[in-house]
Design a protein around this motif. Structure first.
Motif, PDB file in Angstrom:
ATOM      1  N   GLU A 140      -3.132  11.919 -10.659  1.00 44.86           N
ATOM      2  CA  GLU A 140      -1.808  11.359 -10.962  1.00 44.86           C
ATOM      3  C   GLU A 140      -1.254  10.533  -9.801  1.00 44.86           C
ATOM      4  OE1 GLU A 140      -2.053  15.333 -13.205  1.00 44.86           O
ATOM      5  OE2 GLU A 140      -2.640  14.520 -11.258  1.00 44.86           O
ATOM      6  N   LEU A 141      -1.780  10.763  -8.595  1.00 46.13           N
ATOM      7  CA  LEU A 141      -1.325  10.035  -7.412  1.00 46.13           C
ATOM      8  C   LEU A 141      -2.139   8.777  -7.144  1.00 46.13           C
ATOM      9  CD1 LEU A 141      -0.747  13.059  -4.980  1.00 46.13           C
ATOM     10  CD2 LEU A 141       0.991  11.786  -6.266  1.00 46.13           C
ATOM     11  N   ASP A 142      -3.094   8.480  -8.014  1.00 47.65           N
ATOM     12  CA  ASP A 142      -3.979   7.339  -7.792  1.00 47.65           C
ATOM     13  C   ASP A 142      -3.198   6.025  -7.792  1.00 47.65           C
ATOM     14  OD1 ASP A 142      -6.311   5.945  -7.352  1.00 47.65           O
ATOM     15  OD2 ASP A 142      -7.303   6.596  -9.197  1.00 47.65           O
ATOM     16  N   GLU A 143      -3.794   5.027  -7.167  1.00 44.96           N
ATOM     17  CA  GLU A 143      -3.221   3.690  -7.152  1.00 44.96           C
ATOM     18  C   GLU A 143      -3.108   3.159  -8.579  1.00 44.96           C
ATOM     19  OE1 GLU A 143      -1.378   1.372  -6.305  1.00 44.96           O
ATOM     20  OE2 GLU A 143      -2.319   0.541  -4.489  1.00 44.96           O
ATOM     21  N   VAL A 144      -2.234   2.167  -8.777  1.00 48.66           N
ATOM     22  CA  VAL A 144      -2.163   1.482 -10.063  1.00 48.66           C
ATOM     23  C   VAL A 144      -3.567   0.990 -10.431  1.00 48.66           C
ATOM     24  CG1 VAL A 144      -1.156  -0.469 -11.315  1.00 48.66           C
ATOM     25  CG2 VAL A 144       0.204   0.735  -9.571  1.00 48.66           C
ATOM     26  N   ASP A 145      -3.921   1.103 -11.703  1.00 55.03           N
ATOM     27  CA  ASP A 145      -5.231   0.609 -12.148  1.00 55.03           C
ATOM     28  C   ASP A 145      -5.125  -0.907 -12.349  1.00 55.03           C
ATOM     29  OD1 ASP A 145      -7.682   0.077 -13.197  1.00 55.03           O
ATOM     30  OD2 ASP A 145      -7.553   1.507 -14.852  1.00 55.03           O
ATOM     31  N   PHE A 146      -5.430  -1.646 -11.285  1.00 55.98           N
ATOM     32  CA  PHE A 146      -5.329  -3.103 -11.341  1.00 55.98           C
ATOM     33  C   PHE A 146      -6.557  -3.765 -11.957  1.00 55.98           C
ATOM     34  CE2 PHE A 146      -2.366  -2.260  -7.731  1.00 55.98           C
ATOM     35  CZ  PHE A 146      -1.244  -2.853  -8.267  1.00 55.98           C
ATOM     36  N   GLY A 147      -7.576  -2.976 -12.278  1.00 49.78           N
ATOM     37  CA  GLY A 147      -8.761  -3.547 -12.896  1.00 49.78           C
ATOM     38  C   GLY A 147      -9.393  -4.614 -12.030  1.00 49.78           C
ATOM     39  N   GLU A 148      -9.700  -5.775 -12.630  1.00 46.36           N
ATOM     40  CA  GLU A 148     -10.407  -6.846 -11.937  1.00 46.36           C
ATOM     41  C   GLU A 148      -9.580  -7.495 -10.821  1.00 46.36           C
ATOM     42  OE1 GLU A 148      -9.409 -10.566 -14.949  1.00 46.36           O
ATOM     43  OE2 GLU A 148     -11.215  -9.370 -15.269  1.00 46.36           O
ATOM     44  N   TRP A 149      -8.300  -7.211 -10.751  1.00 49.47           N
ATOM     45  CA  TRP A 149      -7.497  -7.729  -9.636  1.00 49.47           C
ATOM     46  C   TRP A 149      -7.849  -7.057  -8.309  1.00 49.47           C
ATOM     47  CZ3 TRP A 149      -2.046  -7.473 -12.358  1.00 49.47           C
ATOM     48  CH2 TRP A 149      -1.914  -8.568 -13.219  1.00 49.47           C
ATOM     49  N   SER A 150      -8.346  -5.818  -8.374  1.00 53.46           N
ATOM     50  CA  SER A 150      -8.636  -5.064  -7.150  1.00 53.46           C
ATOM     51  C   SER A 150      -9.622  -5.828  -6.269  1.00 53.46           C
ATOM     52  CB  SER A 150      -9.225  -3.695  -7.490  1.00 53.46           C
ATOM     53  OG  SER A 150      -8.273  -2.902  -8.139  1.00 53.46           O
ATOM     54  N   GLY A 151      -9.304  -5.932  -4.988  1.00 50.26           N
ATOM     55  CA  GLY A 151     -10.166  -6.594  -4.017  1.00 50.26           C
ATOM     56  C   GLY A 151      -9.915  -8.077  -3.862  1.00 50.26           C
ATOM     57  N   LYS A 152      -9.070  -8.670  -4.730  1.00 48.52           N
ATOM     58  CA  LYS A 152      -8.808 -10.107  -4.626  1.00 48.52           C
ATOM     59  C   LYS A 152      -7.698 -10.392  -3.623  1.00 48.52           C
ATOM     60  CE  LYS A 152     -10.345 -11.542  -9.233  1.00 48.52           C
ATOM     61  NZ  LYS A 152      -9.968 -12.241 -10.490  1.00 48.52           N
ATOM     62  N   ALA A 198      -1.802   5.471   5.569  1.00 47.49           N
ATOM     63  CA  ALA A 198      -1.800   4.578   6.727  1.00 47.49           C
ATOM     64  C   ALA A 198      -2.510   3.273   6.362  1.00 47.49           C
ATOM     65  CB  ALA A 198      -2.484   5.266   7.908  1.00 47.49           C
ATOM     66  N   ALA A 199      -2.327   2.261   7.202  1.00 45.66           N
ATOM     67  CA  ALA A 199      -2.803   0.912   6.884  1.00 45.66           C
ATOM     68  C   ALA A 199      -4.320   0.792   7.015  1.00 45.66           C
ATOM     69  CB  ALA A 199      -2.123  -0.097   7.794  1.00 45.66           C
ATOM     70  N   HIS A 200      -4.910   0.138   6.027  1.00 45.46           N
ATOM     71  CA  HIS A 200      -6.314  -0.253   6.162  1.00 45.46           C
ATOM     72  C   HIS A 200      -6.356  -1.613   6.851  1.00 45.46           C
ATOM     73  CE1 HIS A 200      -5.854  -3.182   2.894  1.00 45.46           C
ATOM     74  NE2 HIS A 200      -5.179  -2.247   2.245  1.00 45.46           N
ATOM     75  N   ASP A 201      -7.511  -2.045   7.275  1.00 45.17           N
ATOM     76  CA  ASP A 201      -7.630  -3.353   7.920  1.00 45.17           C
ATOM     77  C   ASP A 201      -7.229  -4.448   6.935  1.00 45.17           C
ATOM     78  OD1 ASP A 201      -8.484  -2.224  10.271  1.00 45.17           O
ATOM     79  OD2 ASP A 201     -10.618  -2.581   9.896  1.00 45.17           O
ATOM     80  N   ASN A 202      -6.511  -5.456   7.454  1.00 43.20           N
ATOM     81  CA  ASN A 202      -6.079  -6.599   6.640  1.00 43.20           C
ATOM     82  C   ASN A 202      -5.111  -6.215   5.534  1.00 43.20           C
ATOM     83  OD1 ASN A 202      -7.816  -8.426   8.101  1.00 43.20           O
ATOM     84  ND2 ASN A 202      -9.530  -7.619   6.895  1.00 43.20           N
ATOM     85  N   VAL A 203      -4.351  -5.132   5.727  1.00 43.49           N
ATOM     86  CA  VAL A 203      -3.343  -4.767   4.742  1.00 43.49           C
ATOM     87  C   VAL A 203      -2.369  -5.929   4.590  1.00 43.49           C
ATOM     88  CG1 VAL A 203      -1.768  -3.678   6.403  1.00 43.49           C
ATOM     89  CG2 VAL A 203      -1.744  -2.960   4.009  1.00 43.49           C
ATOM     90  N   GLY A 204      -2.019  -6.242   3.366  1.00 40.67           N
ATOM     91  CA  GLY A 204      -1.116  -7.350   3.103  1.00 40.67           C
ATOM     92  C   GLY A 204      -1.802  -8.669   2.819  1.00 40.67           C
ATOM     93  N   SER A 205      -3.124  -8.722   3.038  1.00 42.63           N
ATOM     94  CA  SER A 205      -3.845  -9.974   2.790  1.00 42.63           C
ATOM     95  C   SER A 205      -4.594  -9.959   1.464  1.00 42.63           C
ATOM     96  CB  SER A 205      -4.824 -10.262   3.929  1.00 42.63           C
ATOM     97  OG  SER A 205      -5.834  -9.264   3.982  1.00 42.63           O
ATOM     98  N   PHE A 206      -4.892  -8.755   0.942  1.00 39.76           N
ATOM     99  CA  PHE A 206      -5.563  -8.654  -0.343  1.00 39.76           C
ATOM    100  C   PHE A 206      -5.101  -7.387  -1.051  1.00 39.76           C
ATOM    101  CE2 PHE A 206      -8.154  -6.018   2.347  1.00 39.76           C
ATOM    102  CZ  PHE A 206      -8.687  -5.046   1.524  1.00 39.76           C
ATOM    103  N   LEU A 207      -5.355  -7.341  -2.353  1.00 39.26           N
ATOM    104  CA  LEU A 207      -4.956  -6.194  -3.160  1.00 39.26           C
ATOM    105  C   LEU A 207      -6.075  -5.166  -3.149  1.00 39.26           C
ATOM    106  CD1 LEU A 207      -2.847  -4.991  -5.154  1.00 39.26           C
ATOM    107  CD2 LEU A 207      -4.148  -6.107  -6.985  1.00 39.26           C
TER     108      LEU A 207
END
Length: 203
Positions: free
Chosen positions: A81-93, A11-20
Motif C-alpha cells: 500500500e506504500l508503493d510508489e504511484v504505478d506510472f507504468g511506461e513513464w517510470s525511468g523517463k 532519502a534521495a537517489h542520485d539525480n533526484v528531480g531529473s527523471f521519474l
C-alpha cells in the motif's frame, strides 16, 4: 488512545528531480542519499518508534533499514500500500521527455481524473494508503509507527487527513528524507508536522 504515524519520504537517489523513478528497478541511494538516511535515522531515534513499514522500492527499503538498524528495531515490514504511484511506461523517463507527453501534462493538471499508463489515479493511491493507515490504527493503540514511502503517497494521505481535494497536491512540498506526522484516534485525525526536513551530518 491514539496511534502516531510518521510518514517518511525516502532519502534521495542520485539525480533526484531529473527523471521519474517511479517503480523502475535498480534505483538505490547514492552517497548523498545514504548520508541523508543516516541523519534521518538519528533524528528518528528520539521518536521512540515501535515499528517501521516500507514501500517495496529499493530506495525506501534502504531508508527504512537505516532507521531500524540504528534504533535496534525489527526489520521493516514491506507494505504494498506504500508503493510508489504505478506510472507504468513513464517510470525511468526524464522530465524533459515527459513534458512533451500530453497525458503527462494532463496528469499534473487534474490528477483527480487522470490515469497513469499504469492505470492508477491519485484517488486510487489515496485509497490504498488510507486503508493501510486505518488498519494499523485499529490494532496498535498507543503505538508510534513509521511508514517509509514516496512523495505522492504522503501527499495523498495528508490531503485525506486535512480534508483537501486530491488536486491540492502542488500546494505543499514533501522533500526527500522529510518527516510528516499525524495522529489518529476515535475522535478523528490531526496533522502534527508537515515536511519536517533533517540536516545532513557535518562530520
Amino acid at each position: 488512545m491514539t496511534v502516531t504515524f510518521f510518514l517518511v519520504r525516502h532519502a534521495a537517489h542520485d539525480n533526484v528531480g531529473s527523471f521519474l523513478a517511479g517503480r523502475a528497478t535498480g534505483i538505490t541511494l547514492g552517497e548523498a542519499g545514504r548520508a541523508q538516511a543516516r541523519a534521518l535515522a538519528e533524528r528518528m531515534q528520539r521518536e521512540n518508534v515501535d515499528a517501521v513499514f516500507t514501500s517495496p522500492r529499493e530506495r525506501t527499503r534502504e531508508t527504512a533499514h537505516a532507521i531500524t538498524s540504528l534504533s535496534r528495531l525489527q526489520d521493516p515490514k514491506v507494505a504494498d500500500e506504500l508503493d510508489e504511484v504505478d506510472f507504468g511506461e513513464w517510470s525511468g523517463k526524464s522530465f524533459a521527455v515527459l513534458e512533451a507527453d500530453p497525458l503527462w501534462r494532463r496528469w499534473n493538471s487534474i490528477r483527480s481524473l487522470a490515469r497513469t499508463p499504469g492505470d492508477e489515479t491519485m484517488l486510487d493511491v489515496q485509497s490504498r494508503v488510507v486503508r493501510l493507515v486505518e488498519g494499523l490504527a485499529s490494532g496498535n493503540s498507543g503505538r508510534r509507527l513509521a511508514l517509509v514511502t514516496h512523495s505522492d503517497v504522503i501527499k495523498a494521505a495528508v490531503s485525506h487527513v486535512l480534508g483537501l481535494p486530491i488536486d491540492a497536491w502542488p500546494r505543499f512540498e514533501i522533500a526527500p528524507a522529510s518527516v510528516t506526522t499525524f495522529v489518529i484516534g476515535d475522535w478523528g485525525a490531526k496533522l502534527m508536522t508537515l515536511n519536517e526536513m533533517i540536516l545532513e551530518p557535518t562530520s
